[in-house]
Motif scaffolding. Structure first.
Motif, PDB file in Angstrom:
ATOM      1  N   GLN A   8      33.513  35.798  34.981  1.00  0.00           N
ATOM      2  CA  GLN A   8      32.778  36.496  36.062  1.00  0.00           C
ATOM      3  C   GLN A   8      32.347  37.846  35.867  1.00  0.00           C
ATOM      4  O   GLN A   8      33.470  38.668  35.147  1.00  0.00           O
ATOM      5  N   HIS A   9      31.157  38.358  36.088  1.00  0.00           N
ATOM      6  CA  HIS A   9      30.935  39.698  35.595  1.00  0.00           C
ATOM      7  C   HIS A   9      30.819  40.624  36.953  1.00  0.00           C
ATOM      8  O   HIS A   9      30.367  40.006  38.121  1.00  0.00           O
ATOM      9  N   GLY A  10      30.617  41.998  36.588  1.00  0.00           N
ATOM     10  CA  GLY A  10      30.375  42.721  38.042  1.00  0.00           C
ATOM     11  C   GLY A  10      29.947  44.006  37.231  1.00  0.00           C
ATOM     12  O   GLY A  10      30.338  44.514  36.227  1.00  0.00           O
ATOM     13  N   LYS A  59      37.384  43.892  43.074  1.00  0.00           N
ATOM     14  CA  LYS A  59      38.553  42.902  44.244  1.00  0.00           C
ATOM     15  C   LYS A  59      38.031  41.711  44.281  1.00  0.00           C
ATOM     16  O   LYS A  59      38.968  40.813  44.427  1.00  0.00           O
ATOM     17  N   LYS A  60      36.761  41.468  44.584  1.00  0.00           N
ATOM     18  CA  LYS A  60      36.240  40.009  44.534  1.00  0.00           C
ATOM     19  C   LYS A  60      36.046  39.160  43.525  1.00  0.00           C
ATOM     20  O   LYS A  60      36.792  37.830  43.364  1.00  0.00           O
ATOM     21  N   LEU A  61      36.150  39.774  42.243  1.00  0.00           N
ATOM     22  CA  LEU A  61      36.437  39.172  41.131  1.00  0.00           C
ATOM     23  C   LEU A  61      37.795  38.603  40.697  1.00  0.00           C
ATOM     24  O   LEU A  61      37.938  37.741  39.986  1.00  0.00           O
ATOM     25  N   LEU A  62      38.583  39.471  41.131  1.00  0.00           N
ATOM     26  CA  LEU A  62      40.079  39.182  40.777  1.00  0.00           C
ATOM     27  C   LEU A  62      40.536  38.123  41.665  1.00  0.00           C
ATOM     28  O   LEU A  62      41.672  37.360  41.394  1.00  0.00           O
ATOM     29  N   LYS A  63      39.704  37.559  42.768  1.00  0.00           N
ATOM     30  CA  LYS A  63      40.231  36.638  43.633  1.00  0.00           C
ATOM     31  C   LYS A  63      40.190  35.209  42.874  1.00  0.00           C
ATOM     32  O   LYS A  63      39.140  34.804  42.456  1.00  0.00           O
ATOM     33  N   ALA A  64      41.445  34.333  42.680  1.00  0.00           N
ATOM     34  CA  ALA A  64      41.287  33.425  42.215  1.00  0.00           C
ATOM     35  C   ALA A  64      41.067  33.307  40.577  1.00  0.00           C
ATOM     36  O   ALA A  64      40.672  32.326  40.153  1.00  0.00           O
ATOM     37  N   ALA A  65      41.120  34.435  39.945  1.00  0.00           N
ATOM     38  CA  ALA A  65      40.709  34.721  38.696  1.00  0.00           C
ATOM     39  C   ALA A  65      41.739  33.973  37.821  1.00  0.00           C
ATOM     40  O   ALA A  65      41.372  33.397  36.859  1.00  0.00           O
ATOM     41  N   LEU A 115      29.318  34.340  22.760  1.00  0.00           N
ATOM     42  CA  LEU A 115      31.132  34.269  22.677  1.00  0.00           C
ATOM     43  C   LEU A 115      31.464  33.563  23.991  1.00  0.00           C
ATOM     44  O   LEU A 115      31.478  34.140  24.966  1.00  0.00           O
ATOM     45  N   PRO A 116      31.744  32.337  23.774  1.00  0.00           N
ATOM     46  CA  PRO A 116      32.363  31.698  25.015  1.00  0.00           C
ATOM     47  C   PRO A 116      33.526  32.555  25.565  1.00  0.00           C
ATOM     48  O   PRO A 116      34.396  32.994  24.729  1.00  0.00           O
ATOM     49  N   PRO A 117      33.982  32.327  26.910  1.00  0.00           N
ATOM     50  CA  PRO A 117      35.058  32.973  27.382  1.00  0.00           C
ATOM     51  C   PRO A 117      36.609  32.496  26.625  1.00  0.00           C
ATOM     52  O   PRO A 117      37.499  33.239  26.768  1.00  0.00           O
ATOM     53  N   THR A 118      36.689  31.489  26.094  1.00  0.00           N
ATOM     54  CA  THR A 118      37.844  30.952  25.514  1.00  0.00           C
ATOM     55  C   THR A 118      37.552  30.567  24.199  1.00  0.00           C
ATOM     56  O   THR A 118      36.115  30.018  23.941  1.00  0.00           O
ATOM     57  N   ALA A 170      27.338  49.671  32.495  1.00  0.00           N
ATOM     58  CA  ALA A 170      28.823  49.422  32.234  1.00  0.00           C
ATOM     59  C   ALA A 170      29.168  48.179  33.204  1.00  0.00           C
ATOM     60  O   ALA A 170      28.554  48.081  34.088  1.00  0.00           O
ATOM     61  N   PHE A 171      29.938  47.408  32.725  1.00  0.00           N
ATOM     62  CA  PHE A 171      30.269  46.051  33.507  1.00  0.00           C
ATOM     63  C   PHE A 171      31.648  45.556  33.318  1.00  0.00           C
ATOM     64  O   PHE A 171      32.129  45.941  31.969  1.00  0.00           O
ATOM     65  N   VAL A 172      32.281  44.852  34.085  1.00  0.00           N
ATOM     66  CA  VAL A 172      33.626  44.172  33.751  1.00  0.00           C
ATOM     67  C   VAL A 172      33.212  42.810  33.578  1.00  0.00           C
ATOM     68  O   VAL A 172      32.493  42.030  34.176  1.00  0.00           O
TER      69      VAL A 172
END
Length: 1466
Positions: A140-142, A149-155, A1088-1091, A133-135
């Protein structure tokens, strides 16, 4: 009359036991067929979550919380136990009836595509190998909750991900400036539970948007077996297909007739009679006499109705599904006269009331006519209504009456009442002298005229009202246009509302609008209003382009036209011509219309984009033509009479309202659900209230709400508004006034402000004892249920929620409009029914509110019918339901010997009327049939999951030749993928054991319509591309038109190319979804590109859909599209998600660029340029090339069709003969629909060995085109009806060669042969073999007179100039003629050649030289030496088998056959 109802509380009653009888012994020869999806098995838990999500997003997340670690039980429980555990968990959020519907949905695997779609999206992410499972956070992925928390920085500084409308979004705080976190996980796993806990907590706090998408790390390897389709074994007609050589049976019931005839030659005739008698008595398949056929339908009905009622449907199923082997036994059934009489009387009644003729079929559930393909969706919707009414205490006849109420939905076009004194009319068609010569009769509407001619009738049929600010620049051109309409005597009454300054001291010398209005009033007083409007309209001619009216222009005009007039007394502050200046502005304000300028046509506001002066003229003329059709219908039906006032008739239509407010009149409407019965109903306990779900919160608020009431005469309130009715509104508005607030601040009591009629003592007592906790509960209700922000306002009327924006006004007039619309839609009807229940006023008012909300929220379909039969003793099968709380009223009407009976008899427990046909002249059913449908998931005795649903035929007669047909829902494109048998020619006498076949769902359709905005017509030839992130131009399609009736529409075409094993698709403005790639299985998974780039997402598969280039960008990018997942202004990118088995239809509208307005997409200069010139296409065989090379190289394109092993053998030999006689590269195009698995498996190897290219073309018969039921006639249709859309634009010419032909010349000669302007060339039938003259049907009768001097052509070989074919819309013409002729079953007996010969006068045929096709049946032996192709035509005289004829007629045929057999691929 007591109505019979179907109980679905116990759902197994809805579906009969569909297990077919097992074979009598192990050696029995049966036929079994299974259909699988092309994606892996999807977990039942995830499908269950999708079922719940479709019903309620809030319940979905509650279910997710409940089962967040449920998979831990999977290993310790049996599969059956785990399945039951899932149902038990779902039952916490579903009613008993909904759980049974869930069982049905899981059996159908209805939500498997939605899960597979999400799985496909997940497969495009970069974390597959590492994480269960991942986010994904803005690209960016985790894999761990620690990464969040790290991924949310500057997201938020990174591009936000693209979210689909069907994504599961956690119902937290709705914010737009926070990061979006997408969780890919499998619900029920521990990994999911950890992520879910962390993300839901942050979402509740408003720090992120949480989105969940399904992702199964290790999906099960086997594929999903499907149900919801049917399989048919049709008895082949010897004329329609290749039969093996007939064998004369010598032995019959122990008699050796060959020996007897040799021993007793004098007894030839008696022995023949004995043999015939024994055959007919022993062979259930022996043909029936004509007199035995006549009453078969009545005999079947008599047999069905004679058995116990609970066995009757099973017997009906057995008779209809195995009719060919049951027919002879039915001939001995006696028909009761009273049954025949009752059926005939009921048929007359049904014809008069419902338009149902003898033999027709219909299925009604709760009075709604339904289609079996959508039965689950319909049942779910009805379940909400039935259970909602039951929960409100309504059952039985009262429930039925409420269900059948015609609840009005939102109109498409609301009209404003234009009978207002403020409107200044420039003209009056009925009274002005200039129209005196026109006829005035209403019947003039029905007089024949040329198409497009506007009828000049002296009635005010067409009315244009312009709301204008005279000083606006836009008003200049609009007034000029109105003057143009007036001067050209267009039958259009023109009115104006001039919205100007309403201040008392306004000065016309400073305010242009005021000056204009006062000048207009002055001229009107001097002459008349019409003259004044005509005069000031001419004043606008003085205003230049791009300028606006000014005070100087007005004063100059006044001086010029009235030099002696006192300008100050006319235009100044003390003007004498100012009486009605405020009337226009007041009417405009009361109307609720948007920004100026605004135009009304017959009261209906025009859209802002239609107000462009350059477009308005066309818009108005089109509206006149459309309105003419409406008036014609009204005149024809007598609704509009000669004595009627046309304006009153228009303004008394149900779509006319006193005020236009899009918030009230819009089609997007939200309703509260009042049907819950919460355990706790006290809102003063805020903590307890907060734990309730939305439905329970709504029920508590509805019960505890206190009202200011002013009831109707009967004490009941039809409309309940929170705030309630006009009395409450007046009181509330009085409290909000400044003077009332000042009185309260000075110490006045609130009871001093009560309105007359209110009980002051009761009000003050309640006001002084009120608690404040209920206010907190109301705040929770507003936030969680009404979805309101703090301080945001809303109006709730009979459960309908209207949310107001911060500055949006909702004046008293809007409350009046809302009340009027609510009353007119349904309330009066509901109230009349509730009144009969004898309730107290308050209780009745609450019930009216709740029932109205429930009925209004239901999807609007066709009106419900009250199905009754005058007599039902001898002709209706009655089945009593089991006692249950919730019931469906189900009625079926069917002929027991029909395709509909084959389906319905497997489905329903209901009341069935035997709608028999009389005087049959042929067998009503010619096939064996199985419907594959199960009420629940099946398990084996060891509690493991059964292999899956299968169609199984047992106890079949072995003598007939059968062909297998798959009957699937529209939008499914299936193909056989595994079977060693010839499924087109199943002869059980030649089969050792059983026949097995596996089919696969290869494509799901995305369909639609495309129109050019400037012309309203389909832009024929416009190309669209579909692709993935990694393959953005992998597929394309072209838009073609078709004539249905007299209306041109964009043709819903659908064709799929399988290129070297990969699926590409063609569909009219869109494409076909390869179902294998839906699950990410076939080929390389798309990215699937992110946008969203210039791609369109088709379910999980990222698909591009945009006007492609070249041709040079002749059209702008897509401007308007409906049914997609993209916003309307998304430009040339259209995102579409496809998540179900049902085909999706979208609408796309485009327009040409200004500098390309005169270009034709199919012109000679641009037609051959397109996507296929610029992208690569993987082709089959050893040689791989782009489609552009296919065009630029010297390639022979050969098209052919084949069905069955015998004809595929012929096809291989034909291919080899083509290759042996040409040096030109050859590319074969085969219709994939009917090819066997073995041919599809060997054709790649054959292509490598013999060095040719190939493509497999798959096509779905359009839903609007008259269908063919016989396989051979379907194949004939594919040969001729879809030539314009089957092949890419890069293919200029195609040559069709029948599979049973042998080529003896270079087909390049035929390709290069000039067609002299014709779109195609055919070879005429030979007439040199004189002994066949009696069989040449085209030499006499219809064909002789129709063809005249022209020849009748054979369809075995023809060449098509596709450029010319498309240019003259030959495909549209052929389909239009086919649609007209095919309604008659006796026409187009040889469809593929009768149709082009019938159309020879409209679509010319180039007659090819006779040597291009030689056929022994029609051509003499002397011409055989010059033959360039030899066709193995059927010989109606000798009926010689084709295999035998091939070896005799064509010596080289045997050599070709042996050559292929020696090869491994043979």
């Amino acid at each position: 009359m007591t109505r019979n109802v179907l109980v679905l509380g116990f759902f197994s009653l809805f579906l009969l036991n569909l297990e077919f009888p097992c074979p009598a012994n192990a050696a029995s020869k049966d036929v079994s067929v299974a259909l699988r999806a092309s994606w892996s098995m999807t977990p039942f838990l995830l499908e269950t979550s999708e079922f719940i999500a479709e019903d309620d997003n809030e319940k979905f997340w509650q279910f997710v919380d409940t089962v967040k670690e449920l998979t831990v039980y999977k290993n310790g429980e049996s599969v059956r136990s785990y399945y039951n555990l899932i149902l038990k968990k779902a039952g916490q959020f579903l009613t008993h009836l909904q759980v049974n519907l869930l069982r049905f949905a899981l059996s159908l695997r209805t939500y498997s595509p939605a899960v597979a779609a999400s799985q496909q999206i997940a497969s495009d992410e970069a974390m597959l190998e590492a994480c269960p499972a991942f986010v994904s956070v803005h690209g960016q992925h985790g894999c761990s909750t620690k990464d969040i928390k790290k991924l949310l920085k500057a997201a938020v500084s990174r591009p936000a991900p693209y979210l689909y409308q069907t994504d599961h979004r956690y119902p937290g705080v709705n914010l737009t400036d926070v990061p979006v976190v997408i969780l890919y996980a499998e619900i029920g796993t521990r990994k999911f539970s950890a992520f879910h806990a962390a993300l839901s907590e942050r979402a509740d706090a408003g720090s992120l948007v949480y989105v969940l998408r399904h992702f199964v790390r290790d999906p099960q390897p086997h594929k999903v077996l499907l149900s919801g389709y049917a399989v048919e074994l049709a008895i082949k007609n010897a004329k329609a297909g290749p039969n093996p050589e007939e064998v004369v049976v010598d032995e019959v019931q122990g008699f050796l007739f060959g020996t007897l005839k040799r021993s007793h030659p004098e007894l030839q005739a008696p022995l023949a009679e004995l043999r015939k008698h024994l055959l007919e008595s022993s062979d259930v398949m022996a043909p029936l006499k004509v007199w035995e056929l006549q009453d078969l339908s009545f005999q079947a009905a008599s047999r069905i109705l004679s058995v116990p009622k609970f066995d009757a449907l099973k017997l009906m199923r057995d008779i209809s599904q195995d009719f060919p082997s049951k027919a002879r036994s039915l001939t001995r059934v006696t028909i009761k006269p009273e049954m025949r009489k009752e059926i005939e009387e009921t048929q007359k009644h049904l014809s008069e009331t419902l338009g149902i003729r003898p033999g027709d079929a219909a299925l009604y559930i709760n009075g709604q006519n339904i289609d079996l393909d959508t039965v689950l969706d319909m049942l779910r919707g009805e379940a909400r209504l039935l259970e909602g009414l039951h929960n409100l205490g309504i059952a039985g006849e009262q429930q039925g009456r409420l269900l059948r109420l015609p609840v009005g939905g939102a109109e498409d076009n609301y009209a404003l009442d234009i009978r207002h004194p403020a409107i200044m009319w420039m003209n009056d068609i009925e009274s002005d002298p200039m129209y005196r010569s026109w006829p005035s009769g209403i019947q003039e509407l029905l007089r024949a005229t040329f198409p497009g001619v506007i009828r000049q009738i002296r009635r005010n049929f067409f009315n244009l009202v312009l709301f204008l600010d005279p000083a606006q620049q836009e008003s200049v051109q609009l007034v000029k246009l109105a003057e143009l309409f007036y001067k050209h005597k267009i039958p259009l009454r023109i009115g104006f509302i001039f919205v100007v300054n309403t201040e008392d001291e306004a000065d016309g010398f400073k305010d242009t609008g005021v000056a204009f209005y006062r000048l207009l009033s002055y001229i009107a007083e001097e002459y008349d209003l019409a003259q004044a409007l005509t005069s000031v309209a001419s004043m606008y001619n003085k205003v230049g382009v791009g300028e606006s009216l000014s005070v100087d222009t007005v004063t100059s005009y006044l001086k010029k036209t009235s030099p002696k007039a006192n300008a100050a007394r006319i235009l100044g502050p003390d003007s004498e011509h100012d009486d009605k200046r405020r009337a226009g502005a007041q009417f405009y304000k009361e109307s609720g219309l948007g920004g100026l300028p605004v135009a009304l046509f017959n009261g209906v506001p025009l859209e802002p984009e239609e107000m462009d002066p350059g477009e308005l003229e066309t818009v108005i003329l089109q509206r006149i033509m459309d309105a003419t059709n409406v008036f014609q219908r009204a005149a024809y039906t007598g609704q509009l009479t000669e004595a009627a006032d046309v304006e009153d008739y228009l303004m008394e239509q149900p779509n006319v309202v006193p005020r236009i407010n899009p918030l009230i009149l819009g089609t997007e409407r939200t309703y509260l659900d009042f049907t819950a019965s919460p355990v706790a109903d006290d809102w003063e306990d805020t903590t307890m209230f907060s734990y309730l779900d939305s439905r329970d919160k709504t029920a508590v608020v509805a019960k505890r709400m206190k009202y200011f009431t002013r009831n109707d005469e009967d004490g009941m309130s039809g409309v309940t508004t929170w705030i309630k009715n006009k009395a409450a509104l007046d009181f509330t508005q009085k409290l909000l006034k400044d003077d009332s607030r000042e009185l309260l601040q000075r110490g006045a009591k609130i009871k001093d402000l009560l309105l007359q009629g209110m009980d002051a003592d009761s009000f003050e007592k309640k006001f002084n004892t009120m608690e404040v906790d209920f206010v907190r509960s109301q705040r929770l209700f507003c936030r969680h249920v009404l979805k309101l922000r703090a301080g945001q306002r809303a109006v709730v009327t009979n459960g309908r929620v209207l949310t107001l924006e911060d500055l949006e006004e909702f004046p008293v007039e809007d409350f009046g409009l809302l009340e009027k619309m609510t009353l007119s839609a349904s309330v009066e009807k509901v109230k009349a029914n509730v009144k009969q229940m004898g309730m107290k006023a308050r209780q009745a008012s609450d019930l009216i509110m709740k029932v109205d909300a429930l009925l209004s929220a239901a999807p609007k379909g066709e009106s419900r019918k009250d199905i009754d039969f005058p007599k039902d003793v001898h002709s209706v099968l009655h089945l009593s339901p089991r006692d249950s709380e919730v019931v469906y009223d189900v009625v079926a009407i069917a002929d027991p010997l029909s395709r509909d009976a084959q389906k319905l008899s497997s489905l329903l427990i209901l009341r069935v009327f035997m709608n028999c046909r009389a005087k049959l002249s042929e067998m009503p059913l010619k096939s064996f049939y199985r419907l594959v449908l199960e009420a629940d998931v099946n398990f084996l005795a060891n509690n493991t999951l059964s292999p899956g649903p299968t169609a199984r035929f047992t106890d079949l007669p072995e003598s007939p030749l059968l062909t297998l047909n798959m009957i699937t829902p529209h939008g499914w494109m299936v193909g056989a993928v595994s079977s060693p048998h010839d499924l087109d020619n199943i002869h059980l006498q030649e089969v050792d054991t059983a026949v097995r076949a596996i089919y696969e769902l290869e494509h799901l359709l995305l369909e639609g319509h495309c129109f050019d905005l400037s012309t309203g017509q389909p832009p024929r030839g416009l190309q669209f591309t579909l692709g993935t992130g990694r393959h953005p131009l992998s597929q394309d399609t072209i838009v073609m038109a078709n004539l249905v009736g007299m209306k041109p529409i964009a043709m819903v075409t659908r064709a799929a190319y399988t290129v070297g094993g990969r699926a590409c698709a063609f569909d009219e403005c869109m494409g076909v979804l390869p179902s294998g790639r839906l699950a990410g299985l076939a080929g390389e998974p798309p990215s699937l590109p992110p946008t969203p780039p210039d791609l369109c997402t088709l379910s999980a598969v990222c698909k591009a859909m945009r006007p492609c280039t070249p041709p040079p960008p002749c059209h702008h990018p897509t401007t308007i599209h409906d049914g997609t997942d993209s916003p309307a202004d998304a430009g040339d990118t259209v995102v579409v998600t496809l998540r179900s088995f049902q085909s999706k239809i979208i609408k796309v509208r485009v327009h040409k660029k200004a500098d390309k307005i005169d270009e034709d997409l199919l012109s000679e200069s641009t037609e051959s340029r397109g996507l296929w010139d610029s992208i690569s296409s993987i082709t089959g065989g050893a040689s791989r090339s782009s489609a552009a090379e296919t065009k630029s190289e010297d390639v022979l394109n050969i098209f052919s069709v084949a069905s069955g092993h015998l004809y595929e053998r012929f096809l291989r030999i034909m291919m080899l003969s083509v290759l042996r006689h040409t040096q030109t590269p050859v590319k074969f195009w085969f219709l994939k629909n009917y090819l066997s698995p073995s041919f599809k498996e060997t054709i790649p190897r054959m292509a490598e060995v013999y060095g040719f290219r190939y493509e497999l073309v798959q096509y779905e018969w359009p839903r609007w085109l008259h269908p063919q039921t016989e396989k051979q006639r379907l194949i004939w249709g594919y040969k001729i009806l879809f030539l314009d859309v089957l092949f890419p634009l890069a293919v200029d010419k195609i040559i069709f060669v029948d599979a049973d032909q042998i080529v003896r010349a270079d087909l390049k000669e035929l390709r290069d042969l000039p067609l002299d302007g014709a779109p195609y060339g055919y070879t005429p039938f030979c007439d040199s073999r004189r002994e066949m003259d009696g069989y040449r049907f085209w030499k006499s009768g219809y064909w002789a007179s129709h063809l005249g001097h022209r020849k009748y052509h054979i369809s075995a070989l023809y060449v098509v100039d596709l450029k010319k074919f498309r240019k003259i819309a030959a495909g549209d013409r052929l389909r239009g003629q086919y649609q007209a002729l095919s309604q008659d079953p006796n026409s187009l007996s040889n469809l593929d050649q009768d149709l082009p010969n019938n159309m020879i006068h409209q679509v010319s045929i180039k007659s090819l030289p006779q040597e291009w096709l030689w056929c022994e049946t029609w051509c003499d032996d002397s011409s055989k030496g010059s033959a360039k192709t030899i066709d193995l035509c059927n010989n109606p005289r000798t009926k010689e088998p084709k295999l035998m004829a091939a070896a005799r007629i064509v010596p080289e045929w045997v050599g070709y056959d042996e050559d292929i057999k020696r090869r491994p691929e043979g």
